[in-house]
Design a protein around this motif. Structure first.
Motif, mmCIF file in Angstrom:
data_model
loop_
_atom_site.group_PDB
_atom_site.id
_atom_site.type_symbol
_atom_site.label_atom_id
_atom_site.label_comp_id
_atom_site.label_asym_id
_atom_site.label_seq_id
_atom_site.Cartn_x
_atom_site.Cartn_y
_atom_site.Cartn_z
ATOM 1 N N GLY A 73 0.785 -1.227 0.000
ATOM 2 C CA GLY A 73 0.000 0.000 0.000
ATOM 3 C C GLY A 73 0.812 1.270 0.000
ATOM 4 O O GLY A 73 0.248 2.368 -0.034
ATOM 5 N N ILE A 74 2.160 1.164 0.045
ATOM 6 C CA ILE A 74 3.023 2.345 -0.035
ATOM 7 C C ILE A 74 3.481 2.520 -1.477
ATOM 8 O O ILE A 74 4.128 1.641 -2.040
ATOM 9 N N GLY A 75 3.123 3.651 -2.066
ATOM 10 C CA GLY A 75 3.554 3.944 -3.425
ATOM 11 C C GLY A 75 4.854 4.722 -3.426
ATOM 12 O O GLY A 75 5.074 5.585 -2.576
ATOM 13 N N VAL A 76 5.741 4.405 -4.364
ATOM 14 C CA VAL A 76 7.049 5.053 -4.454
ATOM 15 C C VAL A 76 7.205 5.701 -5.824
ATOM 16 O O VAL A 76 7.054 5.034 -6.846
ATOM 17 N N ILE A 77 7.514 6.993 -5.819
ATOM 18 C CA ILE A 77 7.790 7.731 -7.052
ATOM 19 C C ILE A 77 9.151 8.376 -6.902
ATOM 20 O O ILE A 77 9.433 9.037 -5.891
ATOM 21 N N ALA A 78 10.030 8.189 -7.888
ATOM 22 C CA ALA A 78 11.359 8.794 -7.868
ATOM 23 C C ALA A 78 11.530 9.676 -9.097
ATOM 24 O O ALA A 78 11.266 9.249 -10.223
ATOM 25 N N ASP B 227 14.392 12.666 -10.374
ATOM 26 C CA ASP B 227 15.570 13.533 -10.187
ATOM 27 C C ASP B 227 16.092 13.490 -8.752
ATOM 28 O O ASP B 227 16.482 14.519 -8.184
ATOM 29 N N GLY B 228 16.094 12.309 -8.151
ATOM 30 C CA GLY B 228 16.641 12.138 -6.811
ATOM 31 C C GLY B 228 15.678 12.422 -5.686
ATOM 32 O O GLY B 228 15.995 12.177 -4.517
ATOM 33 N N VAL B 229 14.489 12.934 -5.996
ATOM 34 C CA VAL B 229 13.485 13.209 -4.970
ATOM 35 C C VAL B 229 12.479 12.064 -4.940
ATOM 36 O O VAL B 229 11.886 11.715 -5.970
ATOM 37 N N VAL B 230 12.299 11.476 -3.780
ATOM 38 C CA VAL B 230 11.408 10.329 -3.617
ATOM 39 C C VAL B 230 10.117 10.784 -2.957
ATOM 40 O O VAL B 230 10.133 11.399 -1.888
ATOM 41 N N THR B 231 8.988 10.467 -3.610
ATOM 42 C CA THR B 231 7.671 10.765 -3.059
ATOM 43 C C THR B 231 7.001 9.466 -2.652
ATOM 44 O O THR B 231 6.955 8.511 -3.429
ATOM 45 N N LEU B 232 6.509 9.424 -1.422
ATOM 46 C CA LEU B 232 5.845 8.233 -0.895
ATOM 47 C C LEU B 232 4.373 8.550 -0.667
ATOM 48 O O LEU B 232 4.032 9.577 -0.069
ATOM 49 N N THR B 233 3.512 7.681 -1.138
ATOM 50 C CA THR B 233 2.073 7.881 -0.998
ATOM 51 C C THR B 233 1.439 6.643 -0.382
ATOM 52 O O THR B 233 2.017 5.554 -0.410
ATOM 53 N N GLY B 234 0.238 6.831 0.172
ATOM 54 C CA GLY B 234 -0.492 5.691 0.724
ATOM 55 C C GLY B 234 -0.951 5.929 2.144
ATOM 56 O O GLY B 234 -0.958 7.063 2.626
ATOM 57 N N HIS B 235 -1.322 4.850 2.797
ATOM 58 C CA HIS B 235 -1.858 4.918 4.161
ATOM 59 C C HIS B 235 -1.102 3.952 5.067
ATOM 60 O O HIS B 235 -0.745 2.840 4.656
ATOM 61 N N LEU B 236 -0.867 4.382 6.296
ATOM 62 C CA LEU B 236 -0.167 3.564 7.282
ATOM 63 C C LEU B 236 -1.045 3.385 8.513
ATOM 64 O O LEU B 236 -1.938 4.182 8.786
ATOM 65 N N ASP B 237 -0.740 2.327 9.283
ATOM 66 C CA ASP B 237 -1.544 2.016 10.464
ATOM 67 C C ASP B 237 -1.128 2.805 11.699
ATOM 68 O O ASP B 237 -1.932 2.994 12.612
ATOM 69 N N VAL C 187 18.939 5.170 1.853
ATOM 70 C CA VAL C 187 19.218 4.782 0.471
ATOM 71 C C VAL C 187 20.095 5.838 -0.200
ATOM 72 O O VAL C 187 19.755 7.025 -0.219
ATOM 73 N N SER C 188 21.213 5.410 -0.755
ATOM 74 C CA SER C 188 22.100 6.346 -1.441
ATOM 75 C C SER C 188 21.428 6.860 -2.714
ATOM 76 O O SER C 188 20.677 6.146 -3.376
ATOM 77 N N GLY C 189 21.701 8.115 -3.024
ATOM 78 C CA GLY C 189 21.127 8.719 -4.217
ATOM 79 C C GLY C 189 19.878 9.528 -3.957
ATOM 80 O O GLY C 189 19.432 10.277 -4.829
ATOM 81 N N VAL C 190 19.293 9.405 -2.764
ATOM 82 C CA VAL C 190 18.095 10.170 -2.419
ATOM 83 C C VAL C 190 18.506 11.584 -2.033
ATOM 84 O O VAL C 190 19.276 11.790 -1.103
ATOM 85 N N ARG C 191 17.973 12.580 -2.762
ATOM 86 C CA ARG C 191 18.305 13.972 -2.516
ATOM 87 C C ARG C 191 17.215 14.687 -1.725
ATOM 88 O O ARG C 191 17.454 15.730 -1.109
ATOM 89 N N GLY C 192 16.022 14.151 -1.745
ATOM 90 C CA GLY C 192 14.909 14.760 -1.027
ATOM 91 C C GLY C 192 13.779 13.767 -0.858
ATOM 92 O O GLY C 192 13.693 12.773 -1.583
ATOM 93 N N ILE C 193 12.904 14.030 0.124
ATOM 94 C CA ILE C 193 11.798 13.117 0.427
ATOM 95 C C ILE C 193 10.519 13.918 0.584
ATOM 96 O O ILE C 193 10.497 14.950 1.271
ATOM 97 N N ALA C 194 9.449 13.446 -0.040
ATOM 98 C CA ALA C 194 8.110 14.004 0.156
ATOM 99 C C ALA C 194 7.235 12.907 0.738
ATOM 100 O O ALA C 194 6.981 11.889 0.080
ATOM 101 N N LEU C 195 6.788 13.098 1.975
ATOM 102 C CA LEU C 195 5.977 12.089 2.656
ATOM 103 C C LEU C 195 4.491 12.434 2.514
ATOM 104 O O LEU C 195 3.948 13.202 3.301
ATOM 105 N N GLU C 196 3.864 11.885 1.518
ATOM 106 C CA GLU C 196 2.430 12.084 1.323
ATOM 107 C C GLU C 196 1.690 10.850 1.840
ATOM 108 O O GLU C 196 0.898 10.219 1.147
ATOM 109 N N LEU C 197 1.989 10.535 3.090
ATOM 110 C CA LEU C 197 1.453 9.337 3.742
ATOM 111 C C LEU C 197 0.473 9.741 4.836
ATOM 112 O O LEU C 197 0.799 10.576 5.683
#
Length: 217
Positions: free
Chosen positions: A25-30, A32-42, A57-67
């Motif tokens: 249920g966790i979606g991952v979008i990468a 240009d080095g920015v990782v966006t995570l979507t979905g629902h958590l318990d 994780v090496s190579g990750v320049r930024g994170i967007a938590l849309e969880l």
């Protein structure tokens, strides 16, 4: 430099490897080095675990938590129960000054207020809350009381970076005004970013760190 496909694959594998995370249920979008995570958590604790996993994780320049945290039935608690649990957790922590941090809870969201002397005390107060059952989110309005001059703060941070990560110390610009530290420059990874911010935040007298670091190869 990893491609977006490689980065997505590595993040997905890291989430699956971490036993504290249910990757279903966790979606991952990468991109240009920015990782966006979507979905629902318990639980809110799992959201924090997801963030830590991605930062590894090496190579990750930024994170967007849309969880979103959507509590399972067995994890739901009233605001009163959460407030009582949070107050007890803070009171029982030897790293949080007694009666210096107050708790407010609304719809499962915890807000912390108060004043402490050190950055580690603020971080410890937040850590007391994240694992609690029923918590959907956390906002911290805790202030750190300045305890040193701007010159002493800047010198302390530079010395700490030299001891802990020599490369960052040579390439970062540190500005101090009162207890507020602004740190600028370029680092190679989120791990180096976190090390630099952590060193600044841990310095004597720092009340806030303004992060203007750029992550890139």
């Amino acid at each position: 430099m990893k491609t977006d496909a490689q980065l997505k694959a590595d993040v997905t594998a890291e989430l699956a490897w971490d036993a504290a995370i249910n990757p279903i249920g966790i979606g991952v979008i990468a991109r240009d080095g920015v990782v966006t995570l979507t979905g629902h958590l318990d639980t809110f604790a799992e959201k924090r675990a997801v963030e830590r996993a991605v930062r590894r994780v090496s190579g990750v320049r930024g994170i967007a938590l849309e969880l979103d945290v959507k509590l399972a039935a067995e994890h739901q608690r009233s605001d009163s129960e959460i407030a009582q649990a949070a107050s007890s957790a803070l009171r029982w922590s030897s790293l949080v000054p007694d009666e210096r941090v107050k708790v407010e809870v609304e719809d499962g969201w915890v807000t912390l207020t108060g004043e402490v002397d050190w950055g580690y005390q603020l971080a410890s107060a937040e850590q007391c809350i994240r694992p609690l059952v029923g918590v959907r989110g956390l906002t911290s309005h805790i202030h750190i009381k300045p305890r040193a001059s701007s010159r002493d703060i800047g010198a302390g941070i530079t010395a700490a970076l030299t001891r802990q990560a020599t490369r960052e110390a040579r390439h970062l610009d540190i500005e101090v005004e009162g207890g507020v530290v602004t740190i600028k420059g370029k680092v190679r990874s989120l791990a180096e970013h976190d090390a630099a911010i952590g060193a600044a935040f841990a310095a004597r007298g720092v009340s806030r760190v303004v992060d203007k670091l750029e992550v890139g190869e």
